[in-house]
Each structure stands twice: as C-alpha cells, then as structure tokens.
Design an enzyme around this catalytic site. Structure first.
Site, PDB file in Angstrom:
ATOM      1  N   TYR A   1      50.104  35.277  45.446  1.00 49.65           N
ATOM      2  CA  TYR A   1      49.586  34.333  46.461  1.00 49.65           C
ATOM      3  C   TYR A   1      49.957  33.799  47.411  1.00 49.65           C
ATOM      4  CZ  TYR A   1      44.862  35.510  44.327  1.00 49.65           C
ATOM      5  OH  TYR A   1      44.120  35.852  43.210  1.00 49.65           O
TER       6      TYR A   1
ATOM      7  N   LYS B   1      50.145  39.817  31.248  1.00 49.06           N
ATOM      8  CA  LYS B   1      50.676  40.784  31.564  1.00 49.06           C
ATOM      9  C   LYS B   1      51.494  41.582  30.842  1.00 49.06           C
ATOM     10  CE  LYS B   1      49.126  44.934  31.646  1.00 49.06           C
ATOM     11  NZ  LYS B   1      47.501  45.857  30.690  1.00 49.06           N
TER      12      LYS B   1
ATOM     13  N   ASP C   1      43.962  42.347  31.069  1.00 44.33           N
ATOM     14  CA  ASP C   1      42.771  43.773  30.603  1.00 44.33           C
ATOM     15  C   ASP C   1      41.952  43.028  29.270  1.00 44.33           C
ATOM     16  OD1 ASP C   1      44.979  43.313  28.800  1.00 44.33           O
ATOM     17  OD2 ASP C   1      45.186  45.895  29.471  1.00 44.33           O
TER      18      ASP C   1
ATOM     19  N   ASP D   1      42.316  33.220  38.780  1.00 40.14           N
ATOM     20  CA  ASP D   1      41.442  33.593  39.918  1.00 40.14           C
ATOM     21  C   ASP D   1      40.259  34.071  39.630  1.00 40.14           C
ATOM     22  OD1 ASP D   1      40.190  33.696  42.792  1.00 40.14           O
ATOM     23  OD2 ASP D   1      41.806  34.868  43.269  1.00 40.14           O
TER      24      ASP D   1
ATOM     25  N   ASP E   1      35.961  33.685  37.620  1.00 35.58           N
ATOM     26  CA  ASP E   1      35.238  33.240  38.668  1.00 35.58           C
ATOM     27  C   ASP E   1      33.871  34.451  36.958  1.00 35.58           C
ATOM     28  OD1 ASP E   1      35.382  32.734  40.775  1.00 35.58           O
ATOM     29  OD2 ASP E   1      34.799  34.566  41.582  1.00 35.58           O
TER      30      ASP E   1
HETATM   31  C1  IPM Z   1      39.350  30.736  44.590  1.00 34.01           C
HETATM   32  C2  IPM Z   1      38.776  31.023  45.793  1.00 34.01           C
HETATM   33  C3  IPM Z   1      40.034  31.511  46.462  1.00 34.01           C
HETATM   34  C4  IPM Z   1      41.838  32.137  45.666  1.00 34.01           C
HETATM   35  C5  IPM Z   1      40.218  32.236  47.686  1.00 34.01           C
HETATM   36  C6  IPM Z   1      39.262  32.084  48.521  1.00 34.01           C
HETATM   37  C7  IPM Z   1      41.344  32.246  48.932  1.00 34.01           C
HETATM   38  O1  IPM Z   1      38.823  32.583  45.076  1.00 34.01           O
HETATM   39  O2  IPM Z   1      39.554  29.004  44.943  1.00 34.01           O
HETATM   40  O3  IPM Z   1      39.445  31.090  43.319  1.00 34.01           O
HETATM   41  O4  IPM Z   1      41.600  32.959  45.751  1.00 34.01           O
HETATM   42  O5  IPM Z   1      41.828  30.850  45.208  1.00 34.01           O
HETATM   43 MG    MG Z   2      38.269  32.376  43.299  1.00 36.48          MG
END
Ligand code: IPM
Ligand code: MG
Length: 365
Positions: free
Chosen positions: A142, A189, A221, A245, A249
C-alpha cells in the site's frame, strides 16, 4: 488531567458517530475528573469539497499536536470517480504515514448478546470469538513504489519491507500475545514471496525473547480458510498491511458485529495514536440518526487504554456498552432477524439514544 483530542468526523455517518462518542467521553471525564478538549479537522471527501485536498496540511499538523486522534469514516460515492491521489482514502494513507502509526490493532470480538448475528454455525463459534489482528499499517504494497509504463500497457505495485519495519510490528504482535492467550500466528505467503520469508527470518531471530508465547506460521490462503473453519484456534494474528486489510474484514464479519468493532493504530509511542471504528461511512444512512455509535465509543475506550493509560475508564466504557446490549437495546444494524420484535418492544434506537444509554450506564455502573 487534560487531554487534547483531534477529531476527524469525515464523511457519511462519521459526524453522527463522532459527535455521539464525544458525549460518552465527556461523561467519563466528568465521572473521573478528566477534561477532554476537542479540535475538529477536515479529512476525506468533505476536505476535498472544501479545499481540493483529501488531507489538508493543517489537519495532519493539528493531529500531530493532539494527544490522540478519533476518526469517524471517510469516503462515499460522490468521490468514487476521482483519480487515485485525490480520493478520500488518500486521507487515511496520509494520516497513517504522517502520524507514523505502523501498528493497527483490530480486535475481532463476538459480543455474546449478538451471537445470533454470527454467520457461522454454533458448533464452530459456540465458545465465542476473540481474535486480535495486528496489521502492519505504514509499509508493504500500500506504500511501496507503484506506476505504469510509458505506453500504459502495464502497471505495478510493490511489496517492500525493511527488517526494522518487520521487527517492530512483530514485537508488538508478541507483546500483544503476552497480554492475551500467548499464541501468535504469523500469516504470510512465504511459499512465494521473498518479503514473507524475511518476516519469518526476523520472527525466528527475536522469538526467544518471548519464550512464553507460542509462535506459529500460516500461509494467508490457508488462514482465510481456517478463519471460517475453526476461528478459535487463533489468539493474535500478525501480518502485513494488505493481508491484514483482507483478513480483518473477514474476521469482523464472522463476529456478526461489524458495527461494533473498534480499532487502534499506534506508533512507537512518541506521537499520538489514531482510533477509528472499522466500519465505513455508510452514506445511505448519514445524518438520519440511524448509525450505530458503539464501534466508535469502543474506539474511545481503546484510546483511553492505549494512549492515556486510563484502564478503569476504558473498562467502564466497555462494561457500559455490554450493559446496554444486555438490556436489549439495539440499533438497526445489530437487530438482525429480531428487528420486528425489538422494534415492537421499543428497543430499536438511533445514534443519539444509543449513546445516551451508554452515558446512563457509565453514570450508573
Ligand atoms: C481499512 C480500509 C482502508 C485500507 C481503505 C479505505 C483505504 O479498508 O482501513 O481497512 O485499505 O486500509
Ligand atoms: Mg480494509
């Protein structure tokens, strides 16, 4: 004590939940004799509208001068078609990089009162779920070099980590595991990526300093699969920016409580930490008093705990939130299949009422 908090309400429901959470902080302050002073700054889509820049310089400068920063959410469909560098999400990248908050702590905690909302079978999550994801936040793909070639037929992003970057996040992973159930899983990985192999090398080099922690490794994975197959095998997961990230989620969704989950982004302790709910800006319900403020309120608890060392105060907020849930109060997002029943009982509430219930519990407990 006096604490100065930088506030970034941001976009969508951000202002709703940040305003509500500050009231909870004030109630805690009044009870324990602390004063919180808030300075509000623009970032994200609203900053683009006002200044053309998702992260104006005075926002970053102001945040760096604060004792801690509370962020609501940024982004929304209005700004979705802007070029990469002008998108609201750039504000997050700029804040994380500028504040040097390299460690993102994302607890994926299942609230037992909301277990019906968990999408996994009871035999898988019967004992609840309490995982801490420690995500590297200011390095990797990133932040690595990216670009396109001259004739626009190829594009690239680079996963790049230095040993010091790896070491500091791994140490935080080990230390976090020491404070919990003493199991640390490094997710990578390493069967493909050279950078992952370096993460493992560094882990091996420092692991003997944390003899009480059991270190394991898992390919990403497989980790994505194990999280839904047998999530309680995990205590602390430490991983790179992109893997963290994605997995955070996934982990938040399996708790069934995405509207409840807080996060802290911390640096080496010399500057302020950044606290935010992990959910997004939910523009469809912005300004309608419908958003669930609990993730932001719980982020304030993390702020009290990690930035100000106010353990009793942080505990009180967490207990107050649990009491409100125990008493059956719900915002729409956590009402689940009981929505109609909760509504009929008059226990379906909006942002303002939910935060007031937490304040009442703070005063009562
Ligand atoms: C998070 C979000 C951010 C990230 C995005 C919105 C840039 O998904 O905080 O996890 O990828 O870090
Ligand atoms: Mg995120």
């Amino acid at each position: 004590m006096n604490y100065t908090i930088g506030l970034i309400p941001g976009d969508g429901i951000g202002p709703d939940i940040v305003t509500a959470s500050c009231k909870v902080l004030d109630a805690v302050g009044a009870k324990f004799g602390h004063k919180f002073t808030y300075n509000t700054y623009l970032a994200g889509g609203c900053a683009i509208d006002a200044t053309g820049d998702p992260l104006p310089k005075e926002t970053l400068d102001g945040c760096l001068k604060s004792d801690a920063v509370l962020l609501g959410a940024v982004g929304g469909p209005k700004w979705d078609n802007l070029p990469g560098k002008k998108r609201p999400e750039q504000a997050l990248m700029g804040l994380r990089g500028g504040m040097k908050v390299f460690a993102n702590l994302r607890p994926a905690l299942m609230f037992k009162q909301l277990s019906a909302a968990c999408p996994l079978k009871n035999e898988i999550v019967g004992n609840g779920l309490d995982i801490l994801i420690v995500r590297e936040l200011t390095g990797g793909i990133y932040f690595g070099e990216r670009g396109r070639n001259a004739d626009n037929t190829a594009a690239w992003d680079t996963e790049h980590y230095t040993k010091p970057e790896i070491e500091r996040i791994l140490r935080l992973g080990f230390e976090s595991a020491q404070k919990r159930n003493k199991r640390l899983c490094l997710v990578d990985k390493a069967n493909i990526l050279e950078s992952s192999r370096m993460w493992r090398e560094v882990a091996v080099a420092i692991k003997d300093e944390y003899k009480d922690v059991e270190l394991s490794y898992m390919y990403v994975d497989n980790a994505a699969m194990q999280l839904v197959r047998n999530p309680s095998q995990f205590d602390v997961i430490v991983t790179s920016n992109m893997f963290g990230d994605i997995l955070s989620d996934e982990a938040s969704q399996i708790t069934g409580s995405i509207g409840m989950l807080a996060s802290a982004s911390l640096g080496d302790g010399s500057g302020p930490g950044l606290y935010e709910p992990i959910h997004g800006s939910a523009p469809d319900i912005a300004g309608q008093d419908k958003a669930n403020p609990l993730a932001t309120i719980l982020s304030c608890a993390m702020m009290l705990r990690y930035s100000f060392n106010l353990t009793k105060e942080a505990d009180l907020i967490e207990r107050a939130v649990n009491k409100v849930l125990d008493d059956g109060w719900r915002t729409g997002d956590i009402a689940g299949s009981d929505f109609d029943k909760i509504k009929a009982e008059g226990k379906l509430v909006g942002t303002v009422k939910m935060s007031q219930l937490v304040i009442d519990a703070v005063n009562q407990l």
